[in-house]
Design a protein around this motif. Structure first.
Motif, short mmCIF file in Angstrom:
data_model
loop_
_atom_site.label_atom_id
_atom_site.label_comp_id
_atom_site.label_asym_id
_atom_site.label_seq_id
_atom_site.Cartn_x
_atom_site.Cartn_y
_atom_site.Cartn_z
N UNK A 91 0.85 -1.18 0.00
CA UNK A 91 0.00 0.00 0.00
C UNK A 91 0.89 1.24 0.00
N UNK A 92 0.43 2.29 -0.68
CA UNK A 92 1.23 3.50 -0.83
C UNK A 92 0.46 4.68 -0.25
N UNK A 93 1.08 5.40 0.67
CA UNK A 93 0.39 6.48 1.38
C UNK A 93 1.15 7.80 1.26
N UNK B 198 5.60 3.67 1.67
CA UNK B 198 4.79 2.47 1.89
C UNK B 198 4.08 2.60 3.23
N UNK B 199 2.92 1.98 3.32
CA UNK B 199 2.14 2.02 4.56
C UNK B 199 2.96 1.48 5.73
N UNK B 200 3.67 0.37 5.49
CA UNK B 200 4.47 -0.25 6.55
C UNK B 200 5.58 0.68 7.02
N UNK B 201 6.22 1.34 6.08
CA UNK B 201 7.30 2.26 6.41
C UNK B 201 6.77 3.44 7.22
N UNK B 202 5.62 3.96 6.82
CA UNK B 202 5.03 5.09 7.52
C UNK B 202 4.63 4.71 8.95
N UNK B 203 4.03 3.54 9.11
CA UNK B 203 3.63 3.07 10.44
C UNK B 203 4.86 2.87 11.32
N UNK C 8 -1.97 10.80 5.70
CA UNK C 8 -3.01 11.71 5.24
C UNK C 8 -3.99 11.05 4.29
N UNK C 9 -3.48 10.25 3.37
CA UNK C 9 -4.31 9.65 2.34
C UNK C 9 -3.54 8.50 1.69
N UNK D 184 -6.98 8.89 -5.38
CA UNK D 184 -6.54 8.94 -3.99
C UNK D 184 -7.75 8.80 -3.07
N UNK D 185 -7.56 8.07 -1.98
CA UNK D 185 -8.65 7.92 -1.02
C UNK D 185 -8.25 8.40 0.37
#
Length: 406
Positions: free
Chosen positions: A4-6, A241-246, A253-254, A403-404
């Motif tokens: 996932x990409x955020x 990546x979602x994992x990296x951000x977490x 943000x989105x 974007x969601x």
């Protein structure tokens, strides 16, 4: 396994403001950033309309010997990126210890090239170009400067795709992160705002000549549109990546859901319907998104007669009976060109996070082609969790991003 990409940070340097809060307020109130420039009129422009963009002061941040490598657009991009990194809580110590990349949209360095070559011709000496001229005059000037200033050791790439440059930069970052090739990429788009960069556009009569009403000159989709208004600045998004951000405790943000792209394979400047429609279709297909999931479309529409009409028909073709709300924020900013694909993502995210759609100002009457769309003329308070943004450029290059909300 695809990731996932955020989006974790945003920064903007725009005619609507230089902070996210000021830009959000300008969008909500329908503020126009367009002015009449006497300097351009005196210089021989047919249209002296342009966006009013504050020039940044980099002296507190960057030494003089490094500033000499930075043309106008790189200066805008530096300030936008500083703000985006702060917003993403991505400090220099973290960047120094990890692989962070940069992909930025830019497709001209006209003023800096002109000045260096003018000096060469005047003095008949190549050394008169100046030691920083080569770095200022390359299309990759933004990425080379930012990569060095922020010590970025990941991918270092410039997206030069005309008015789709900023969007394609974000799309490429999305693709690399999705497939596990990078964890974090700084991406965006920059546009020089000096008059020399758009003189040739004025020469082919691309610009509105509604000089007595600057704030009403940019009127996407309106029956009485008579050309675009040039803008500029820079917009930066931090994508990871979602994992990296977490893992690093970043604010999310989105999420970037999908990227679609296409080429018209047709005329170099006149758009068609099939190319943009294919970009929209592929974006929806790649993200497994139904049209009715889209709560808002940020259109590319630049306020040109043919471009707006072709895009309206493409959107209508793909969305069918579903009358999705559509606006073009270029009604407020003018056409931010190489920057637009990135800045319009930020504008749309600000709307999504604050429950409104900025009105397509100056939209008074549709024409035969644009009447097929549900164009929102005034700011509307509404909630939506997913949007689609179009960016199309000369040469028939098309880019669409979905974007969601998170």
């Amino acid at each position: 396994m695809e990731k996932r990409v955020v989006i974790t940070g945003m920064g903007i340097w725009s005619c609507l403001g230089i902070t996210l809060d000021s830009v959000r307020d300008a969008l909500y109130t329908g503020k126009s950033g367009i002015i009449f420039s006497q300097e351009r009129k005196d210089a021989g422009f047919r249209s002296a309309l342009c966006a009013n963009i504050e020039h940044p002061d980099l002296k507190p941040y960057i030494s003089r010997n490094l500033r000499q490598f930075m043309p106008e657009e790189a200066q805008y991009a530096y300030m936008a990126t500083r703000n985006a990194l702060e917003h993403a809580k991505l400090d220099q110590s973290y960047i120094d210890e990890h692989e962070v990349g940069i992909i930025y949209g830019n497709d001209s360095a006209v003023e800096s090239t002109m000045h260096s070559l003018d000096n060469f011709r005047e003095y008949k000496d190549t050394s008169a170009c100046g030691s920083g001229s080569i770095f200022q005059s390359m299309n990759s000037t933004v990425t080379m400067n930012l990569a060095c200033l922020f010590h970025l050791r990941g991918i270092n790439l410039t997206s030069s795709a005309a008015c789709a440059s900023g969007s394609q930069a974000v799309g490429l970052a999305y693709l690399l992160i999705k497939n596990g090739l990078q964890d974090c990429i700084i991406c965006g788009g920059a546009q020089e705002a000096n008059m020399y960069s758009v003189a040739a556009f004025d020469g082919i009569q691309s610009f509105s000549i509604r000089e007595n009403e600057p704030t009403k000159a940019s009127r996407p989709f309106d029956a009485n549109r008579d050309g675009l208004v040039p803008g500029g600045g820079a917009a930066t998004l931090v994508v990871e990546s979602y994992e990296h951000a977490i893992k690093r405790g970043a604010p999310i943000l989105a999420e970037i859901v999908s990227w679609g792209f296409s080429g018209n394979g047709d005329h170099i400047s006149t758009p068609n319907i099939a190319g943009p429609a294919r970009s929209l279709e592929l974006c929806l297909k790649n993200g497994n998104v139904r049209t009715k999931n889209i709560g808002y479309v940020n259109a590319h529409a630049t306020s040109t007669r043919i471009g707006d009409s072709r895009e309206a028909l493409a959107i209508s073709q793909i969305f069918g009976d579903y009358k999705v709300p559509v606006t073009s924020t270029k009604s407020q900013t003018g056409h931010e060109m190489w920057m637009a694909g990135a800045s319009e993502l930020i504008y749309s995210i600000l709307m999504m996070k604050n429950d409104f759609i900025a009105g397509n100002i100056n939209f008074e009457n549709p024409d035969e082609d644009t009447s097929c769309l549900n164009i929102i003329p005034e700011t509307k308070e509404t909630h939506f969790d997913m949007f689609l943004s179009n960016s199309f450029g000369f040469g028939g290059t098309n880019s669409t991003i979905i974007i969601k909300n998170i």
